[in-house]
Scaffold this active site. Sequence first.
Site, mmCIF file in Angstrom:
data_model
loop_
_atom_site.group_PDB
_atom_site.id
_atom_site.type_symbol
_atom_site.label_atom_id
_atom_site.label_comp_id
_atom_site.label_asym_id
_atom_site.label_seq_id
_atom_site.Cartn_x
_atom_site.Cartn_y
_atom_site.Cartn_z
ATOM 1 N N TYR A 235 49.060 37.323 39.730
ATOM 2 C CA TYR A 235 48.879 35.933 39.318
ATOM 3 C C TYR A 235 49.532 35.722 37.951
ATOM 4 C CZ TYR A 235 45.404 34.400 42.829
ATOM 5 O OH TYR A 235 44.775 34.016 43.981
ATOM 6 N N GLY B 249 39.552 34.262 40.869
ATOM 7 C CA GLY B 249 38.099 34.234 40.843
ATOM 8 C C GLY B 249 37.510 35.558 40.372
ATOM 9 N N ASP C 263 34.823 37.015 41.094
ATOM 10 C CA ASP C 263 34.267 37.842 42.171
ATOM 11 C C ASP C 263 35.353 38.671 42.840
ATOM 12 O OD1 ASP C 263 35.409 35.473 43.142
ATOM 13 O OD2 ASP C 263 33.941 35.216 44.739
ATOM 14 N N ARG C 264 36.506 38.051 43.063
ATOM 15 C CA ARG C 264 37.627 38.778 43.666
ATOM 16 C C ARG C 264 38.136 39.860 42.707
ATOM 17 N NH1 ARG C 264 41.962 34.504 45.083
ATOM 18 N NH2 ARG C 264 43.016 36.314 46.004
ATOM 19 N N ASP D 73 36.167 39.578 52.029
ATOM 20 C CA ASP D 73 34.856 39.089 51.604
ATOM 21 C C ASP D 73 34.545 37.831 52.411
ATOM 22 O OD1 ASP D 73 32.578 38.150 50.376
ATOM 23 O OD2 ASP D 73 33.314 38.445 48.330
ATOM 24 N N THR E 274 30.790 32.093 51.743
ATOM 25 C CA THR E 274 31.011 30.652 51.870
ATOM 26 C C THR E 274 32.477 30.385 52.176
ATOM 27 O OG1 THR E 274 29.221 30.221 50.310
ATOM 28 C CG2 THR E 274 30.769 28.430 50.724
ATOM 29 N N THR F 261 28.177 22.138 73.732
ATOM 30 C CA THR F 261 28.961 21.791 72.554
ATOM 31 C C THR F 261 28.593 22.638 71.345
ATOM 32 O OG1 THR F 261 29.244 19.515 73.317
ATOM 33 C CG2 THR F 261 29.568 19.925 70.975
#
Length: 275
Positions: free
Chosen positions: A89, A96, A98-99, A117, A120, A171
């Site tokens: 990067y 992030g 967490d990453r 991971d 969410t 459905t």
Amino acid sequence: MSATLLLEIGNTAWKLARFYEYQKPEFLAKGYGVDALFSALEAYDYDALALASVGAEEQIERIKLFAETSNKVLYQARTTTGFGVQHCYAQVETLGVDRWLTLLVATSEKTAAIIIDAGTAITLDVIDAHGNHLGGWIAPGMRLMQEALINKSSRLRVSNDTPNELLGTATERAIHLGCRASLNGFVEQALLAAKTAAKTAAKAELKAHEETENEAMKVWLTGGDCQYLGNAMLDEVASNHTYPLNELDTAEQRPDLVLEGLAIWFQHESKRKTD
């Protein structure tokens, strides 16, 4: 021996672990909401609190105030350089935390890893054995995909139970199975892309690290939605073909991978502050 509590705050849930220097973090609790978190924190004896958060800034401010009023030392992890990670990067701080913390685990173990991971959001990160972060992917997780559908139609409902069928016969089941298939499609493509990227990177270095190209990369799985990865009903078909998801059978489950990385960061940071 004084304990430190490690606190990971994600987009949906928080996780708490106890940590003693040079030991593996001991998972304590998982929950939802700041009030439940404060109740959990009050139940433990500790001196310092190490925080890694991708949650709202308001949550972080409340935790800072809690630590101050509780007379606890607060350490907040933020993505930075060092720790053996060579960032891809341009703006390191936009990765992030967490990453980033999961990458610290790979560099501490001196291993090449494909890190998936499933929370969410579902994320992919690829790091080679020399600490080069090759990049990654981010996509909606299982719940976000389902919510995106039902938020656009008041007639749609979702099922929290995994249907025991390949094709949905209602459905709600069709939505669950379709979103699960998308999640697994991400993983399938991720495994292929990660290995391709690792080989390309090794060749780009003019084979200065020739062993990387042939080195088996570890596959690490973390996150609450790992339960949706793979499909046992396809095993009979998949076993007779070259099928990327077959690799999940030998993948390493690391449910507290972010907390492991937070422990590595905290141990370094606390020593730096006392030197």
